[in-house]
Design a protein around this motif. Structure first.
Motif, PDB file in Angstrom:
ATOM      1  N   GLY A 181      26.632   5.109  18.395  1.00 59.31           N
ATOM      2  CA  GLY A 181      27.412   5.670  19.496  1.00 59.31           C
ATOM      3  C   GLY A 181      27.405   7.178  19.516  1.00 59.31           C
ATOM      4  N   ALA A 182      26.343   7.774  19.055  1.00 60.21           N
ATOM      5  CA  ALA A 182      26.309   9.232  18.970  1.00 60.21           C
ATOM      6  C   ALA A 182      25.686   9.849  20.212  1.00 60.21           C
ATOM      7  N   PRO A 220      16.546   6.527   8.712  1.00 62.57           N
ATOM      8  CA  PRO A 220      17.059   7.713   9.407  1.00 62.57           C
ATOM      9  C   PRO A 220      16.466   7.884  10.805  1.00 62.57           C
ATOM     10  N   LEU A 221      15.173   7.605  10.937  1.00 62.16           N
ATOM     11  CA  LEU A 221      14.545   7.779  12.250  1.00 62.16           C
ATOM     12  C   LEU A 221      15.060   6.764  13.256  1.00 62.16           C
ATOM     13  N   ARG A 222      15.274   5.553  12.782  1.00 62.43           N
ATOM     14  CA  ARG A 222      15.804   4.539  13.703  1.00 62.43           C
ATOM     15  C   ARG A 222      17.191   4.947  14.189  1.00 62.43           C
ATOM     16  N   ARG A 248      16.772   7.855  16.665  1.00 55.53           N
ATOM     17  CA  ARG A 248      16.209   7.472  17.975  1.00 55.53           C
ATOM     18  C   ARG A 248      17.272   6.888  18.887  1.00 55.53           C
ATOM     19  N   ALA A 249      18.300   6.275  18.288  1.00 53.73           N
ATOM     20  CA  ALA A 249      19.351   5.645  19.093  1.00 53.73           C
ATOM     21  C   ALA A 249      20.409   6.628  19.567  1.00 53.73           C
ATOM     22  N   LEU A 277      24.905  12.202  13.706  1.00 59.50           N
ATOM     23  CA  LEU A 277      25.358  10.842  13.992  1.00 59.50           C
ATOM     24  C   LEU A 277      26.843  10.798  14.321  1.00 59.50           C
ATOM     25  N   ALA A 278      27.604  11.787  13.838  1.00 58.12           N
ATOM     26  CA  ALA A 278      29.049  11.800  14.101  1.00 58.12           C
ATOM     27  C   ALA A 278      29.369  12.406  15.460  1.00 58.12           C
TER      28      ALA A 278
END
Lengths: 515, 219, 265
Positions: C127-128, C152-154, C157-158, C238-239
């Protein structure tokens, strides 16, 4: 490189100089990148590469754990095949054996196949001192020798020289007509061929190293590209092969593993041009006399260290050199020894003593790429860290006064051992950085840490550590919960109170809605 | 023999962590790598030809009937006038119009001055494009395939094995007889000058291979 | 799930924003985070520099502090690798069997952040939101010891809004190597020069990784050379969400505080 182990120049100092050599950087960067690509391609072709590596590791482990009985078996096999076996405890003894053989045959010249082991013992210098010249016949070794230079890579020793330099060198030193010699590699190789052919056809004694020796059949194996090995192994009357005691394989079958691991790991080929196997002497085909010299020169010390022992798995492929970010930039000379790169960083200190080569185990960022490509699975990072511990222990054993580094490390450990001390240290550091921290970054760190800021800014310590933030958050949350609880209690009392009569006025002061 | 005893003593001391009763076979060696090649005979030969050609050696594949003519054509194209041959070279392979130097301890100078050498081989390895000489039938001693600048080698299709493990196994007999063995993978080469690969330094600078086999030889 | 945050001494002191980001992220994903305050340092510095005996008490402390947790999460590949790959060896050195047993029991429960998210929590889209051009450097510990693979790449990518660009020669070391960066500063800088060049070639605004040690090294050069590229830890990306997009990004970048009377500085 004259034998005698380590140059004595600490790696950081030697590296600083080497890093500034732009031609070395260019040539070596190109060479290692090229070989890496080739290696990756041919290794990628084999679906069973990892199984081969594991077998390679296991076979070497088996050899080392039973080295004494395998060496005895090898000796017996070579003798049965008509060869002579000599044992050398150290470099001097090895050189003496070879010199005596040359003298016994009245040879004033010997032809040599590249052999790191003989570089290690300083054989050429010892022979020269005894009136025997050793002619290197590998093209790169020839270039290095003619130029009175030192090799900078295990496999491509003259990589630090360009073609123009080589042409100049050949014009000055070769025995053949070099008029009109261009700097085209093919012509340069042609000149070398003509020069050396005379030597091959006239030499009485040849000296080689050994890639593998097979205990059960007594076969000795030399892996090469140019054909000078075959010349030396076949044409002269007398052949002397010098071998580190770890270069054994138990059986002929074991070659099926190593003949796949070595060429693909070293030159990035499916198979190198020539691999020769012979046992002892053969009537009417090759030398009439064969001598095998088994060399210790510190290998038994490596064997005795249970973690360091795996270093002896090495088959001298140089895959670790080609992938090492340090070696790629500093080249081999900076390691101050015949064995450069990651393998050199672990082998040399174990052979010559960690107290003499104490900077080598630190000449690594511990990235682990070497371990990934090592065909015999030497866990080089593990051995590096282990040797660092030996270096530290050695310093402690010797010195009465601790070094500054030791004091800092002990102090840090003491700080980390107690939470309050640790938190105090954090606060002190934050306070103490004031003179150096400007605009959120530190441009120059003091004293021993200065190496960092020679090319990098350092981050300033923020105003609040993580744990200070956490504690504050926990306090705030606790207060929140407390307020909610009180508010809840008030609401309950209010609703309670409403049903029993109007008591709310009594709780006005505490009965407000939580903020 | 003091040195011998001392080195062995050092080794035994260094290995004091190895239990007394442990035998070498007790150290497990897992051989999970491929030991057999599954390709068909013609796939093997094709791969061998391809891989030999990768090393810049000339290759052709002929039928037994075509072989003598193919050999003569190759020698003629190369301009070979003095050809070294092993003493047991088949009569059918001997070319007309070329002076044959049949080896029986030919002097090195003679070998060096010859224009080329013609031999058979012990086996070929498809995976790596390697020709193996073991001093056996139709190969002669090592010096004759080393000194001349041109080596014309006949490989029978049936002599080609798929992989290195199969080759090593096939050579077990020769190894036990202590015969000298040479693996040849292309002409000699060096990459020592600025890493540009230069073919041909000391061994034969030109290697030419003629594969001879039944039926499939339609190329 | 209730996870203990092993923030690491380096992040605690120098990059607290990373620790905060992990807390924010895991709580957003509905998990509880605990921060056992007794933690200090895993001992990697000492162990790698050759002070192995000094590492033993730090290992004991770690086991004491984290031993009871179901999961321990570290926003650091190198510290997680220290625990997973080297603690068993240190316990052996200490010749302490109960300790070795405790280590063996704890080690499988210690995770680097990206392996925790993907491997344990099974989440890829966290949800980033992070609308920047970003390139990812796989640190050596993550790549070769922990083998986090493409986790980490997955995750990156999201991330919504991200412009993720591949780093050339990504698997090559950045040249940090702990005390190597100081003892062998020249060589460290030479290796770093190529990493910086590759980062700049991507035209990314941000270089990210799972280790602040490597990022401080790479970022230190990016800053010194005034390249206009900054480093941000994976956790902070990511946060990030629309609501608090990169709230500590300013801290990761150089804070240029106006200082009265600074003049030419």
């Amino acid at each position: 490189m004259a034998g005698a182990g380590f140059s004595g120049v600490p790696f950081p100092k030697a590296a600083r100089q080497a890093l500034a050599d732009t031609q070395l950087r260019r040539n070596l960067g190109h060479a290692t990148a090229t070989i890496r690509r080739k290696r990756a391609d041919v290794v990628g072709e084999l679906p069973d590469w990892e199984a081969l590596r594991e077998a390679g590791r296991a076979i070497k482990q088996r050899v080392l754990r039973h080295l004494d009985s395998y060496l005895e078996e090898l000796e017996e096999s070579v003798r049965r095949a008509g060869g002579l076996v000599h044992w050398a405890r150290d470099a001097a003894e090895c050189n003496q054996i070879v010199t005596e053989i040359a003298h016994a045959h009245g040879a004033t010249e010997v032809v040599k196949v590249k052999s790191l082991t003989t570089d290690e013992t300083g054989l050429n210098e010892a022979l020269a001192a005894a009136g025997v010249s050793a002619i290197e016949t590998d093209l790169a070794e020839l270039i290095v020798q003619l130029g009175d230079d030192r090799p900078s890579h295990i496999l491509v020793p003259a990589i630090h020289k360009n073609r123009a330099e080589i042409r100049e060198l050949f014009r000055r030193t070769l025995d053949v007509d070099t008029g009109g010699l261009s700097d085209q590699p093919a012509e340069l190789a042609g000149a070398a061929r003509r020069h050396l052919r005379r030597k091959f056809l006239s030499a009485k004694v040849a000296v080689s190293g050994v890639n593998f020796a097979i205990a059960d059949t007594g076969a000795v194996c030399v892996v090469e590209s140019e054909g000078n090995g075959r010349m030396c192994l076949t044409l002269p009357e007398v052949l002397v092969s010098v071998m580190g005691i770890e270069k054994l394989l138990p059986t002929w079958q074991d070659l099926e593993v190593f003949l796949q691991l070595l060429p693909r790991s070293s030159t990035g080929e499916r198979m190198n041009p020539y691999t020769s196997f012979w046992a002892g002497v053969r009537d009417g085909d090759g030398p009439r006399e064969f001598h095998l010299v088994l060399l210790d020169n510190g290998r038994t010390k490596v064997l005795a260290d249970q973690i360091g022992r795996q270093t002896l798995h090495c088959i001298r492929c140089s895959a670790c050199l080609n992938i090492c970010p340090v070696y790629e930039r500093t080249g081999g000379h900076a390691y101050g020894s015949v064995y450069p790169g990651p393998i050199g960083a672990i082998l040399t200190p174990q052979l010559v003593g960690v107290e003499r080569a104490g900077s080598l185990p630190y000449a690594s960022s511990l990235c682990g790429a070497c371990y990934e490509v090592c065909p015999v699975k030497i866990n080089i990072p593990e051995v590096l860290v282990h040797l660092r511990a030996r270096v530290v222990a050695e310093h402690r054993a010797e010195r009465r006064l601790p070094r500054p580094e030791e004091l800092s490390m002990e102090t840090l450990a003491w700080i980390f051992a107690d939470r309050r001390r640790y938190e105090l240290a954090q606060r002190l550091a934050r306070l103490g950085q004031r003179p150096w921290a400007r605009s959120g970054r530190i441009r120059r760190l003091p004293a021993a840490l200065g190496g960092w800021t020679e090319g990098r800014d350092a981050p300033a310590l923020p105003a609040q550590t993580f744990r200070e933030w956490w504690r504050e958050r926990e306090r705030d949350r606790a207060r929140e919960r407390e307020k909610q609880r009180e508010g809840e209690q008030v609401r309950q009392r209010i609703s309670h109170g409403d049903s029993h009569g109007n008591d709310s006025s009594r709780h006005d002061s505490g009965g407000k809605e939580p903020e | 023999m003091i040195a011998r005893e001392e080195v062995l003593a050092r080794i035994r001391e260094a290995l004091d962590d190895v239990p007394d009763g442990e035998r070498p076979e007790d150290v497990l060696v897992e051989r999970a790598y491929r030991q057999h090649d599954d390709a068909s005979a013609s796939e093997r030969v094709a791969r061998f030809a391809e891989r030999v050609a990768d090393y810049k050696a000339a290759v052709q594949w002929v039928s037994p009937e075509e072989l003598p003519a193919a050999l003569m054509r190759a020698l003629h194209a190369r301009g070979v006038e003095r050809l070294v041959v092993p003493p047991d070279l088949p009569a059918a392979w001997r070319p007309d119009g070329t002076e044959l130097l049949v080896d029986g301890e030919l002097a090195n100078d003679v070998l060096d001055a010859a224009d080329g050498v013609l031999t058979g081989c012990a086996l070929g390895i498809a995976e790596t494009g390697t020709i193996v000489l073991d001093g056996g039938a139709r190969q002669g001693r090592r010096a004759i395939t080393l000194l001349p600048d041109y080596h014309l080698c006949v490989v029978e299709a049936a002599q080609i094995v798929g992989s290195v493990p199969e080759a090593v196994a096939a050579l077990d007999g020769a190894a036990r007889e202590r015969r000298p063995i040479t693996f040849v993978s292309g002409p000699s080469a060096t990459s020592d000058i600025e890493l540009s690969r230069v073919e041909g330094v000391h061994g034969p600078r030109t290697l030419e291979v003629v594969i001879v086999g039944e039926a499939e030889a339609s190329h | 799930m209730r996870a203990a945050l092993f923030v690491t001494c380096f992040n605690d002191t120098v990059f607290p924003a990373t620790g905060k980001a992990v807390v924010r992220l895991l709580e957003r994903l509905g998990h509880e985070v605990d921060f056992p305050v007794e933690q200090t340092c895993c001992g990697q510095l000492h162990f790698n520099t050759g002070y192995q005996h000094e590492t033993v008490p730090l290992l004991r402390r770690f086991v004491r502090v984290f031993g009871d947790y179901e999961a321990v999460v570290a926003p650091s590949g190198s510290c997680a690798a220290m625990v997973r790959d080297y603690y068993p060896r240190v316990a052996e050195l200490a010749a302490d069997e109960p300790l070795a047993a405790a280590v063996a029991a704890l080690v499988p429960r210690v995770h680097e952040l990206s392996e925790f998210l993907v491997g344990v929590l099974g989440v890829i889209d966290v949800g980033a939101y992070y609308p920047h051009r970003v390139t990812y450097h796989p640190t050596c510990h993550s790549l070769r010891l922990l083998k986090v693979g493409d986790a980490p790449l997955r995750l990156l990518r999201a991330v919504r809004g991200i412009d993720l660009v591949e780093l050339p020669a990504a698997a090559e070391c950045c040249g940090f190597g702990g005390t190597f960066a100081i003892k062998n500063a020249d060589t460290s800088m030479a290796i770093l020069a190529d990493k910086v060049r590759n980062v700049l070639d991507t035209r990314a605004e941000v270089c990210t990784a799972g280790d602040n040690s490597c990022l401080a090294h790479i970022g230190g050069a990016l800053s010194r050379q005034r390249t206009g590229v900054r480093t941000v830890h994976l956790a902070e990306i990511l946060a990030s969400t629309e609501d608090d997009a990169d709230p500590d990004g300013a801290a990761a970048a150089v804070q240029v505080e106006a200082e009265v009377g600074e003049g030419t500085g």
